[in-house]
Design a protein around this motif. Sequence first.
Motif, PDB file in Angstrom:
ATOM      1  N   PHE A 121       0.820  -1.152   0.111  1.00  0.00           N
ATOM      2  CA  PHE A 121      -0.053  -0.008  -0.115  1.00  0.00           C
ATOM      3  C   PHE A 121       0.962   1.206   0.122  1.00  0.00           C
ATOM      4  O   PHE A 121       1.775   1.401   0.773  1.00  0.00           O
ATOM      5  CB  PHE A 121      -0.865   0.064   1.420  1.00  0.00           C
ATOM      6  CG  PHE A 121      -1.762   1.136   1.163  1.00  0.00           C
ATOM      7  CD1 PHE A 121      -3.014   1.240   0.434  1.00  0.00           C
ATOM      8  CD2 PHE A 121      -1.650   2.102   2.062  1.00  0.00           C
ATOM      9  CE1 PHE A 121      -3.704   2.465   0.326  1.00  0.00           C
ATOM     10  CE2 PHE A 121      -2.238   3.482   2.271  1.00  0.00           C
ATOM     11  CZ  PHE A 121      -3.533   3.393   1.274  1.00  0.00           C
ATOM     12  N   LYS A 122       0.732   2.200  -0.724  1.00  0.00           N
ATOM     13  CA  LYS A 122       1.567   3.548  -0.829  1.00  0.00           C
ATOM     14  C   LYS A 122       0.701   4.717  -0.628  1.00  0.00           C
ATOM     15  O   LYS A 122       1.164   5.644  -0.912  1.00  0.00           O
ATOM     16  CB  LYS A 122       2.017   3.284  -2.476  1.00  0.00           C
ATOM     17  CG  LYS A 122       2.794   2.325  -2.752  1.00  0.00           C
ATOM     18  CD  LYS A 122       3.605   2.389  -4.184  1.00  0.00           C
ATOM     19  CE  LYS A 122       4.575   1.004  -4.308  1.00  0.00           C
ATOM     20  NZ  LYS A 122       5.573   0.824  -3.710  1.00  0.00           N
ATOM     21  N   GLY A 123      -0.389   4.517  -0.210  1.00  0.00           N
ATOM     22  CA  GLY A 123      -1.374   5.795   0.087  1.00  0.00           C
ATOM     23  C   GLY A 123      -1.192   6.140   1.445  1.00  0.00           C
ATOM     24  O   GLY A 123      -0.292   5.730   2.144  1.00  0.00           O
ATOM     25  N   VAL A 124      -1.739   7.222   1.955  1.00  0.00           N
ATOM     26  CA  VAL A 124      -2.006   7.999   3.265  1.00  0.00           C
ATOM     27  C   VAL A 124      -2.674   6.976   4.105  1.00  0.00           C
ATOM     28  O   VAL A 124      -3.792   6.489   3.782  1.00  0.00           O
ATOM     29  CB  VAL A 124      -2.322   9.136   3.263  1.00  0.00           C
ATOM     30  CG1 VAL A 124      -2.619   9.812   4.419  1.00  0.00           C
ATOM     31  CG2 VAL A 124      -1.672  10.279   2.340  1.00  0.00           C
ATOM     32  N   VAL A 125      -1.977   6.559   5.258  1.00  0.00           N
ATOM     33  CA  VAL A 125      -2.781   5.830   6.281  1.00  0.00           C
ATOM     34  C   VAL A 125      -3.105   6.824   7.371  1.00  0.00           C
ATOM     35  O   VAL A 125      -2.571   7.507   7.985  1.00  0.00           O
ATOM     36  CB  VAL A 125      -1.731   4.770   6.878  1.00  0.00           C
ATOM     37  CG1 VAL A 125      -2.403   4.216   8.164  1.00  0.00           C
ATOM     38  CG2 VAL A 125      -1.225   3.832   5.869  1.00  0.00           C
ATOM     39  N   VAL A 126      -4.591   6.882   7.877  1.00  0.00           N
ATOM     40  CA  VAL A 126      -5.158   7.442   8.612  1.00  0.00           C
ATOM     41  C   VAL A 126      -5.720   6.717   9.848  1.00  0.00           C
ATOM     42  O   VAL A 126      -6.433   5.911   9.492  1.00  0.00           O
ATOM     43  CB  VAL A 126      -6.141   8.612   7.998  1.00  0.00           C
ATOM     44  CG1 VAL A 126      -7.052   9.543   8.799  1.00  0.00           C
ATOM     45  CG2 VAL A 126      -5.551   9.211   6.835  1.00  0.00           C
ATOM     46  N   THR A 127      -5.728   6.982  10.802  1.00  0.00           N
ATOM     47  CA  THR A 127      -6.457   6.498  12.001  1.00  0.00           C
ATOM     48  C   THR A 127      -8.013   6.985  12.224  1.00  0.00           C
ATOM     49  O   THR A 127      -8.286   8.030  11.801  1.00  0.00           O
ATOM     50  CB  THR A 127      -5.596   6.584  13.551  1.00  0.00           C
ATOM     51  OG1 THR A 127      -5.911   8.032  13.789  1.00  0.00           O
ATOM     52  CG2 THR A 127      -4.281   6.334  13.343  1.00  0.00           C
ATOM     53  N   ASP A 128      -8.698   6.159  13.016  1.00  0.00           N
ATOM     54  CA  ASP A 128      -9.860   6.464  13.316  1.00  0.00           C
ATOM     55  C   ASP A 128      -9.546   7.505  14.570  1.00  0.00           C
ATOM     56  O   ASP A 128      -8.385   7.750  15.006  1.00  0.00           O
ATOM     57  CB  ASP A 128     -10.657   5.368  13.887  1.00  0.00           C
ATOM     58  CG  ASP A 128     -12.237   5.614  13.889  1.00  0.00           C
ATOM     59  OD1 ASP A 128     -12.593   6.940  13.841  1.00  0.00           O
ATOM     60  OD2 ASP A 128     -12.992   4.808  14.077  1.00  0.00           O
ATOM     61  N   ALA A 129     -10.525   7.844  15.389  1.00  0.00           N
ATOM     62  CA  ALA A 129     -10.355   8.841  16.684  1.00  0.00           C
ATOM     63  C   ALA A 129      -9.392   8.205  17.439  1.00  0.00           C
ATOM     64  O   ALA A 129      -9.902   6.831  17.975  1.00  0.00           O
ATOM     65  CB  ALA A 129     -11.722   9.178  17.086  1.00  0.00           C
ATOM     66  N   LEU A 130      -8.411   8.780  17.827  1.00  0.00           N
ATOM     67  CA  LEU A 130      -7.512   8.129  18.993  1.00  0.00           C
ATOM     68  C   LEU A 130      -7.994   8.396  20.219  1.00  0.00           C
ATOM     69  O   LEU A 130      -7.399   7.753  21.290  1.00  0.00           O
ATOM     70  CB  LEU A 130      -6.165   8.243  18.732  1.00  0.00           C
ATOM     71  CG  LEU A 130      -5.509   7.640  17.684  1.00  0.00           C
ATOM     72  CD1 LEU A 130      -4.105   8.460  17.355  1.00  0.00           C
ATOM     73  CD2 LEU A 130      -5.347   6.249  17.592  1.00  0.00           C
ATOM     74  N   ASN A 131      -8.931   8.856  20.620  1.00  0.00           N
ATOM     75  CA  ASN A 131      -9.493   9.306  21.841  1.00  0.00           C
ATOM     76  C   ASN A 131     -10.743   8.435  22.082  1.00  0.00           C
ATOM     77  O   ASN A 131     -11.532   8.867  23.081  1.00  0.00           O
ATOM     78  CB  ASN A 131      -9.861  10.924  21.783  1.00  0.00           C
ATOM     79  CG  ASN A 131     -11.051  11.098  20.919  1.00  0.00           C
ATOM     80  OD1 ASN A 131     -11.464  10.465  20.262  1.00  0.00           O
ATOM     81  ND2 ASN A 131     -11.381  12.445  21.089  1.00  0.00           N
ATOM     82  N   MET A 132     -11.166   7.505  21.236  1.00  0.00           N
ATOM     83  CA  MET A 132     -11.934   6.517  21.572  1.00  0.00           C
ATOM     84  C   MET A 132     -11.640   5.721  22.971  1.00  0.00           C
ATOM     85  O   MET A 132     -10.440   5.553  23.440  1.00  0.00           O
ATOM     86  CB  MET A 132     -12.151   5.440  20.435  1.00  0.00           C
ATOM     87  CG  MET A 132     -12.679   5.993  19.234  1.00  0.00           C
ATOM     88  SD  MET A 132     -12.882   4.636  18.011  1.00  0.00           S
ATOM     89  CE  MET A 132     -11.134   4.147  17.706  1.00  0.00           C
TER      90      MET A 132
END
Length: 84
Positions: free
Chosen positions: A1-12
């Motif tokens: 995978f060469k795209g941008v990796v984004v998290t879900d909300a880390l304050n969950m």
Amino acid sequence: FKGVVVTDALNMKAISDNFGQEEAVVMAIKAGVDIALMPAQVTSLETEKNLARVFKALLTAVKKGDIPMEQIDQSVERILQLKI
């Protein structure tokens, strides 16, 4: 995978109950995340300091070599390419 990796909300709750804000973000970036969403609870000017603590922890991890600067540079490149 060469795209941008984004998290879900880390304050969950599942994350906040098991990791501190700073630790969660550092771990996510070390794992290859490019953008960490909602890394700290910020609901007022007072709690804005939470975000500063997360940034400082991330900066410290880079300075200590826990996160290579090349990794940060690569993330920036991917994010800028996505914006273009």
